[in-house]
Design a protein around this motif. Sequence first.
Motif, PDB file in Angstrom:
ATOM      1  N   GLN A 528      25.231  15.094 -73.277  1.00  0.00           N
ATOM      2  CA  GLN A 528      26.164  14.682 -74.299  1.00  0.00           C
ATOM      3  C   GLN A 528      27.862  14.985 -73.013  1.00  0.00           C
ATOM      4  O   GLN A 528      28.136  14.441 -73.396  1.00  0.00           O
ATOM      5  N   CYS A 580      28.562  10.845 -76.107  1.00  0.00           N
ATOM      6  CA  CYS A 580      28.748   9.086 -76.531  1.00  0.00           C
ATOM      7  C   CYS A 580      29.712   8.257 -76.240  1.00  0.00           C
ATOM      8  O   CYS A 580      30.196   7.976 -76.889  1.00  0.00           O
ATOM      9  N   CYS A 608      24.766  10.435 -79.557  1.00  0.00           N
ATOM     10  CA  CYS A 608      25.067   9.348 -80.274  1.00  0.00           C
ATOM     11  C   CYS A 608      24.204   9.216 -81.495  1.00  0.00           C
ATOM     12  O   CYS A 608      22.978   9.502 -81.212  1.00  0.00           O
TER      13      CYS A 608
END
Length: 610
Positions: A528, A580, A608
């Motif tokens: 992430q 994301c 995401c």
Amino acid sequence: MASSFIYLAAVLVVAAAQDLGYIENLHQSSSGDGWVEISWDGVPGDSAYPFHKYNLLTDNDFSNDVLCPTASCTYRINYLEACIEHDFVLTPYFDEPSGGPDLVGEAANCKGFTDEKPPGAPTSLSVVAEDDDGTTIQWSPPTQNPDCVEYYKVCSRVDGSVATSCETTSDTTIKMSALQACGLYHLTITPYTKSGSAAPPLQDSIVTRDDVPGPPQDVVVGVITEDTIQLLWNNPVVNPLCVDKFVITFGETHMSASYRDTSFEITMGQSGSKVEGYDNEATLSPLAPCTNYTISIHSQNSAEMASEAVVSFAGTAETVPLAPPHVIVGPEGPDSILVIWGENEDDRCVGSFQICWNDGIHPVEMCEEVEGGGDNTFVIKDLLPCTDYQVIVNVVTPGGNYSDPTSNHTMTTDVAPSPVVDLLITDITTNQMSITFGPPETHPQCVKEFDIHIIDEDQTRRSLKELATPSPYVENTITGLKACTNYLVRVSAVTATGKRSGWEEVKNITSGAAPSEPQELGVNDYTQTSITVQWFGPADNSRCVTEYELSWEGSATGSDTLPNNNNFKMTYTVEGLAACSDITFTLLARSDTGDSPSVTFSQTTDGCPV
């Protein structure tokens, strides 16, 4: 007589006391055949004593009175012997004034010569002595006017000849060298007067004694061919007319007499020489070529009494020798060749053999002469190793004639050459180089090829590129190299049998160049908050890369420069990213000579919504 002598002395004493005249310039004024004319001047003295007469005494033998009343007088004396000198004594007489006896003056004298009278012919020719030096003859002088002969001209001609030999003598005996033994001679003896007038000659003939002829003279060898010898000689000096024949014996010099001798006879006058300066010639044949002969010649009379022999030596001419039937050659080592050749057994003209050799490269031929009569082998030394030699054998006669050549080839064995010299790398570029070097200093001719190694020293396991280049070496360009790479070049010279020299080495680095774009830029891992990217080095000129420049943009922007650590695969992690979020990476490779094209790659961090 005694009283007359006393009276004359008294008269002379009286005359000496008077001034009497005298005779001047008494001389021969003319002469003729048996007479002489004399002249003189009477120089008067006291006129009381005039000239009365003159008394002339001739040759101290007879006298007569001469009357001459003039100052200059001439008187001819007749009936004198011809061709001799006469003595004249002239005495003057003067009148005595008182009528007494004549007074006698001082006598004068002179000499006179009567003219020549032709002498008669000599008589009674005879031979008085004979020896090897000639014949002595004599004759009687002319009975008529012998004193008029000044000299005799004696001429001789041998019977059958027109040649005449003449000598002169003032005597009636002469030894004539022209009158040799064994001759019928026709003689002419001519008297000559002082004035050169010839009297009638005596002509007669004589036969000289028989004798042994002398040896032939001036014996020489004339024209020589391969199968004939011409012999030239002159007639003997001693007793040449006694020669009935010449006997010639000849044969090979080194053979036994019983086998060697061949004889033939030439009758005197049978074979006159056509060579100027020689009386005789003979041609000996048939003979073998290139052979030495002993030749003996002697004179012989009709009774077969022989002179001493004259010995000559001669050799027949050479023929062109035959070529050796074969030549065999083979190496004896790296610097020598053994030569073996054949010989024609019937060739008598062999004197020596000429062995020549050349390497077919250098414009030089070496030769050695080997005497004949050996084993027909020869070792050529001090040759170059690894060299193909042509060997030529000629037969040589003693006179220097050469046969056609017979030849063969062989090669000396090889040895390891020394290393190449002056090894250099030239004209190096990014992917090729040229190398040059010189041949070995020692035994360059032994090199068949050059073994060339090109080694990449920048690889962990060095790669080897091998080239085999034939000798002689021509400058080579080596292609397919990598830019910015260290290369080791080494060269060794190799012979036909695999012997090699030591290695010569040289190092250099190829030129730099801009690399191509990095390969396969992509993701290696992502979270992430981070993305790890990876790539591979450029396909071209990767060793020229000094660093990589990586930049990114999106939810976050940044860049970094990464040095080239010579790893083909590279990774890089970008952290602190938003979940994301889309990130676009741009990568290029940089070198000292320029940057590569850039490549891009996009990746979204994790996190995401699903």
